[in-house]
Scaffold this motif. Structure first.
Motif, PDB file in Angstrom:
ATOM      1  N   ILE A 155       2.591   0.032  14.439  1.00  0.00           N
ATOM      2  CA  ILE A 155       3.624   0.219  13.410  1.00  0.00           C
ATOM      3  C   ILE A 155       4.092  -1.123  12.864  1.00  0.00           C
ATOM      4  O   ILE A 155       4.203  -1.310  11.642  1.00  0.00           O
ATOM      5  CB  ILE A 155       4.800   1.037  13.986  1.00  0.00           C
ATOM      6  N   PHE A 156       4.354  -2.086  13.739  1.00  0.00           N
ATOM      7  CA  PHE A 156       4.816  -3.386  13.269  1.00  0.00           C
ATOM      8  C   PHE A 156       3.719  -4.149  12.545  1.00  0.00           C
ATOM      9  O   PHE A 156       3.994  -4.924  11.642  1.00  0.00           O
ATOM     10  CB  PHE A 156       5.389  -4.210  14.424  1.00  0.00           C
ATOM     11  N   TRP A 157       2.471  -3.929  12.924  1.00  0.00           N
ATOM     12  CA  TRP A 157       1.347  -4.535  12.215  1.00  0.00           C
ATOM     13  C   TRP A 157       1.296  -4.016  10.787  1.00  0.00           C
ATOM     14  O   TRP A 157       1.108  -4.779   9.836  1.00  0.00           O
ATOM     15  CB  TRP A 157       0.056  -4.209  12.967  1.00  0.00           C
ATOM     16  N   MET A 158       1.515  -2.704  10.618  1.00  0.00           N
ATOM     17  CA  MET A 158       1.524  -2.128   9.275  1.00  0.00           C
ATOM     18  C   MET A 158       2.719  -2.639   8.463  1.00  0.00           C
ATOM     19  O   MET A 158       2.583  -2.940   7.275  1.00  0.00           O
ATOM     20  CB  MET A 158       1.529  -0.602   9.370  1.00  0.00           C
ATOM     21  N   ILE A 159       3.876  -2.742   9.092  1.00  0.00           N
ATOM     22  CA  ILE A 159       5.063  -3.243   8.396  1.00  0.00           C
ATOM     23  C   ILE A 159       4.856  -4.690   7.963  1.00  0.00           C
ATOM     24  O   ILE A 159       5.222  -5.081   6.852  1.00  0.00           O
ATOM     25  CB  ILE A 159       6.308  -3.114   9.300  1.00  0.00           C
ATOM     26  N   ALA A 160       4.246  -5.491   8.826  1.00  0.00           N
ATOM     27  CA  ALA A 160       4.037  -6.901   8.498  1.00  0.00           C
ATOM     28  C   ALA A 160       3.065  -7.064   7.336  1.00  0.00           C
ATOM     29  O   ALA A 160       3.176  -8.013   6.562  1.00  0.00           O
ATOM     30  CB  ALA A 160       3.520  -7.654   9.719  1.00  0.00           C
ATOM     31  N   LEU A 161       2.118  -6.155   7.202  1.00  0.00           N
ATOM     32  CA  LEU A 161       1.117  -6.283   6.145  1.00  0.00           C
ATOM     33  C   LEU A 161       1.502  -5.607   4.837  1.00  0.00           C
ATOM     34  O   LEU A 161       0.754  -5.688   3.865  1.00  0.00           O
ATOM     35  CB  LEU A 161      -0.221  -5.737   6.641  1.00  0.00           C
ATOM     36  N   ILE A 162       2.639  -4.943   4.771  1.00  0.00           N
ATOM     37  CA  ILE A 162       3.071  -4.279   3.545  1.00  0.00           C
ATOM     38  C   ILE A 162       3.121  -5.238   2.353  1.00  0.00           C
ATOM     39  O   ILE A 162       2.639  -4.884   1.265  1.00  0.00           O
ATOM     40  CB  ILE A 162       4.420  -3.558   3.754  1.00  0.00           C
ATOM     41  N   PRO A 163       3.676  -6.446   2.471  1.00  0.00           N
ATOM     42  CA  PRO A 163       3.688  -7.341   1.301  1.00  0.00           C
ATOM     43  C   PRO A 163       2.282  -7.670   0.797  1.00  0.00           C
ATOM     44  O   PRO A 163       2.079  -7.803  -0.410  1.00  0.00           O
ATOM     45  CB  PRO A 163       4.391  -8.609   1.799  1.00  0.00           C
ATOM     46  N   ASN A 164       1.308  -7.785   1.694  1.00  0.00           N
ATOM     47  CA  ASN A 164      -0.058  -8.056   1.256  1.00  0.00           C
ATOM     48  C   ASN A 164      -0.618  -6.890   0.451  1.00  0.00           C
ATOM     49  O   ASN A 164      -1.292  -7.093  -0.555  1.00  0.00           O
ATOM     50  CB  ASN A 164      -0.956  -8.338   2.457  1.00  0.00           C
ATOM     51  N   PHE A 165      -0.360  -5.671   0.901  1.00  0.00           N
ATOM     52  CA  PHE A 165      -0.849  -4.509   0.175  1.00  0.00           C
ATOM     53  C   PHE A 165      -0.171  -4.374  -1.185  1.00  0.00           C
ATOM     54  O   PHE A 165      -0.820  -4.043  -2.179  1.00  0.00           O
ATOM     55  CB  PHE A 165      -0.644  -3.231   0.998  1.00  0.00           C
ATOM     56  N   ILE A 166       1.121  -4.652  -1.234  1.00  0.00           N
ATOM     57  CA  ILE A 166       1.834  -4.584  -2.512  1.00  0.00           C
ATOM     58  C   ILE A 166       1.272  -5.620  -3.473  1.00  0.00           C
ATOM     59  O   ILE A 166       1.043  -5.328  -4.654  1.00  0.00           O
ATOM     60  CB  ILE A 166       3.356  -4.774  -2.289  1.00  0.00           C
ATOM     61  N   GLY A 167       1.030  -6.826  -2.987  1.00  0.00           N
ATOM     62  CA  GLY A 167       0.446  -7.865  -3.835  1.00  0.00           C
ATOM     63  C   GLY A 167      -0.940  -7.501  -4.325  1.00  0.00           C
ATOM     64  O   GLY A 167      -1.304  -7.757  -5.476  1.00  0.00           O
ATOM     65  N   ALA A 168      -1.742  -6.878  -3.468  1.00  0.00           N
ATOM     66  CA  ALA A 168      -3.088  -6.469  -3.868  1.00  0.00           C
ATOM     67  C   ALA A 168      -3.031  -5.388  -4.937  1.00  0.00           C
ATOM     68  O   ALA A 168      -3.816  -5.414  -5.902  1.00  0.00           O
ATOM     69  CB  ALA A 168      -3.866  -5.981  -2.657  1.00  0.00           C
ATOM     70  N   VAL A 169      -2.104  -4.456  -4.809  1.00  0.00           N
ATOM     71  CA  VAL A 169      -1.966  -3.401  -5.812  1.00  0.00           C
ATOM     72  C   VAL A 169      -1.510  -3.989  -7.146  1.00  0.00           C
ATOM     73  O   VAL A 169      -2.025  -3.627  -8.208  1.00  0.00           O
ATOM     74  CB  VAL A 169      -0.991  -2.311  -5.320  1.00  0.00           C
TER      75      VAL A 169
END
Length: 77
Positions: A54-68
């Protein structure tokens, strides 16, 4: 500036993750090393794994938003 914010974000999420892991394994840490029961450690590993994911997914949220955002911008160019 964005990279500094990402580094701070990773440190913040990592700190919370370590805090929760310490809370999960606190029973094992309070007992002497020779008296640690394997069952309490194994019972702590399962929620620790879920918390880590869960924390791994939370930490990577900004990367996914930037990619989108980059993908949407590339559609218009």
């Amino acid at each position: 500036m964005i990279k500094v914010m990402l580094i701070l974000w990773y440190l913040f999420v990592g700190g919370l993750w370590l805090l929760l892991l310490a809370m999960i394994f606190s029973d094992a840490f309070e007992t002497p090393f020779k008296k640690i029961q394997k069952q309490t450690v194994i019972e702590g590993i399962i929620p620790a794994l879920f918390i880590t994911i869960i924390f791994w997914m939370i930490a990577l949220i900004p990367n996914f938003i930037g990619a989108v955002i980059q993908w949407i911008i590339s559609l218009f160019h």
